[in-house]
Design a protein around this motif. Structure first.
Motif, PDB file in Angstrom:
ATOM      1  N   GLY A 147      45.897  34.570  43.071  1.00  0.00           N
ATOM      2  CA  GLY A 147      45.959  34.488  41.621  1.00  0.00           C
ATOM      3  C   GLY A 147      47.302  34.937  41.059  1.00  0.00           C
ATOM      4  N   ARG A 148      47.282  35.401  39.817  1.00  0.00           N
ATOM      5  CA  ARG A 148      48.515  35.861  39.162  1.00  0.00           C
ATOM      6  C   ARG A 148      48.946  37.237  39.665  1.00  0.00           C
ATOM      7  NH1 ARG A 148      47.761  33.839  32.844  1.00  0.00           N
ATOM      8  NH2 ARG A 148      46.641  31.898  33.345  1.00  0.00           N
ATOM      9  N   GLN A 149      48.038  37.926  40.339  1.00  0.00           N
ATOM     10  CA  GLN A 149      48.320  39.236  40.927  1.00  0.00           C
ATOM     11  C   GLN A 149      48.642  40.274  39.856  1.00  0.00           C
ATOM     12  OE1 GLN A 149      51.043  38.571  44.412  1.00  0.00           O
ATOM     13  NE2 GLN A 149      50.579  36.411  43.972  1.00  0.00           N
ATOM     14  N   GLU A 150      47.887  40.205  38.763  1.00  0.00           N
ATOM     15  CA  GLU A 150      48.039  41.166  37.675  1.00  0.00           C
ATOM     16  C   GLU A 150      46.761  41.993  37.553  1.00  0.00           C
ATOM     17  OE1 GLU A 150      51.248  38.877  34.839  1.00  0.00           O
ATOM     18  OE2 GLU A 150      49.139  38.728  34.306  1.00  0.00           O
ATOM     19  N   VAL A 151      46.894  43.218  37.037  1.00  0.00           N
ATOM     20  CA  VAL A 151      45.802  44.188  37.101  1.00  0.00           C
ATOM     21  C   VAL A 151      44.565  43.791  36.300  1.00  0.00           C
ATOM     22  CG1 VAL A 151      47.306  46.139  37.619  1.00  0.00           C
ATOM     23  CG2 VAL A 151      46.890  45.506  35.234  1.00  0.00           C
ATOM     24  N   TRP A 152      44.692  42.909  35.327  1.00  0.00           N
ATOM     25  CA  TRP A 152      43.537  42.538  34.522  1.00  0.00           C
ATOM     26  C   TRP A 152      42.605  41.579  35.250  1.00  0.00           C
ATOM     27  CZ3 TRP A 152      42.706  37.379  33.512  1.00  0.00           C
ATOM     28  CH2 TRP A 152      43.786  36.523  33.709  1.00  0.00           C
ATOM     29  N   GLU A 153      43.085  40.964  36.331  1.00  0.00           N
ATOM     30  CA  GLU A 153      42.298  39.942  37.014  1.00  0.00           C
ATOM     31  C   GLU A 153      41.147  40.552  37.829  1.00  0.00           C
ATOM     32  OE1 GLU A 153      44.952  36.194  38.202  1.00  0.00           O
ATOM     33  OE2 GLU A 153      45.710  38.070  39.030  1.00  0.00           O
ATOM     34  N   ASP A 154      40.059  39.830  37.855  1.00  0.00           N
ATOM     35  CA  ASP A 154      38.914  40.193  38.690  1.00  0.00           C
ATOM     36  C   ASP A 154      39.136  39.580  40.070  1.00  0.00           C
ATOM     37  OD1 ASP A 154      36.506  40.660  39.912  1.00  0.00           O
ATOM     38  OD2 ASP A 154      35.341  39.324  38.610  1.00  0.00           O
ATOM     39  N   SER A 155      39.698  40.368  40.976  1.00  0.00           N
ATOM     40  CA  SER A 155      40.008  39.895  42.325  1.00  0.00           C
ATOM     41  C   SER A 155      39.283  40.757  43.351  1.00  0.00           C
ATOM     42  CB  SER A 155      41.521  39.963  42.584  1.00  0.00           C
ATOM     43  OG  SER A 155      42.211  39.014  41.802  1.00  0.00           O
TER      44      SER A 155
END
Length: 264
Positions: free
Chosen positions: A207-215
């Motif tokens: 993904g975008r590899q940003e902290v808001w993402e549900d990964s």
């Protein structure tokens, strides 16, 4: 010469039934009503992308070979050392409409949309195009159209094996050491959104590899916005620019305040 009437009608064409013209207050009210639905759609899309990051992977066992500017290259070499690879199958070859002066019109529109690759590369992601045209023709076409993406020639069954022998499509792969996995595939209208950095990252496993993402747990993530940079200023492992961190923090705070007022 054609002229337009007051209702937007051109000579010989049917009248356009346009929306009503309202006051600034009424226009803003209408916009706020639509914004509720747009935000719901954005949240639903975020949830779908999170589900995509949890799709199972398929191991790629065949040793595919491509022809590139420097000679033969394996699928592994197409990654250029990065963890993620996006491969768009463009139709530029004998038998395609436009050959040999142009690639397929649709594939050419996709190529025209591709953003500067430095932003994808900064997220450990490589984008390449592949076709059955020889490298000499690909180099000529890229120079004429001003395209910069790496573009390789197909030499084997890669296109047939990955659903792009008869129609365009975008395959996504992940590299774990010397092992390669297929993680996602889109075609048809799914390719319409491709070109922008965000949309490309959204079809990758990381993904975008940003902290808001549900990964999934353990996936790489960095503070939102902070990794952004001018495309000629990315440096591997460089810390975020302090001034840009201040600017983006202020922007996020302003947005949160505005959003809170809108919801109240």
């Amino acid at each position: 010469m054609t002229t337009s009437t007051e209702n937007g009608q051109k000579d010989g064409q049917p009248a356009m039934h346009t929306p009503p013209v309202v006051s600034a207050q009424a226009w803003e009210s209408a916009r706020e009503q639509l914004l509720v639905k747009e935000k719901a759609q954005t949240r639903a899309r975020d949830a779908l992308v999170a589900e995509r990051r949890r799709m199972p992977w398929m191991a790629v066992e065949t040793a595919y070979v491509f022809d590139g500017p420097a000679g033969p290259a394996s699928l592994l070499e197409l990654f250029e050392g990065r963890r993620q690879l996006i491969v768009y199958r463009a139709f530029f070859e004998p038998g395609v409409f436009g050959w040999p002066d142009h690639a397929c019109r649709g594939c050419s529109m996709v190529a025209d949309q591709v953003a500067h690759l430095a932003h994808l590369n900064a997220r450990d992601t490589t984008l390449v195009f592949v076709s059955r045209a020889p490298q000499a023709d690909i180099a000529r076409l890229k120079a004429r159209m001003g395209w910069q993406m790496p573009w390789f020639s197909l030499t084997d069954s890669f296109d047939a094996d990955f659903g792009v022998a008869e129609w365009h499509g975008t395959n996504v792969f992940y590299r774990d050491g010397d092992r390669v996995f297929r993680t996602y595939f889109i075609n048809n209208r799914g390719d319409e959104q491709m070109g922008g950095t965000w949309n490309y990252l959204d079809i990758t496993p990381l993904g975008r590899q940003e902290v808001w993402e549900d990964s999934p747990e353990g996936y790489p993530q960095t503070p939102t916005y902070k990794w952004w940079n001018w495309h000629d200023s990315y440096v591997a492992e460089a810390a975020p620019d302090k001034k840009w961190v201040e600017v983006s923090d202020a922007g996020e705070a302003a947005f949160r305040n505005q959003d809170a007022v809108t919801k109240s």
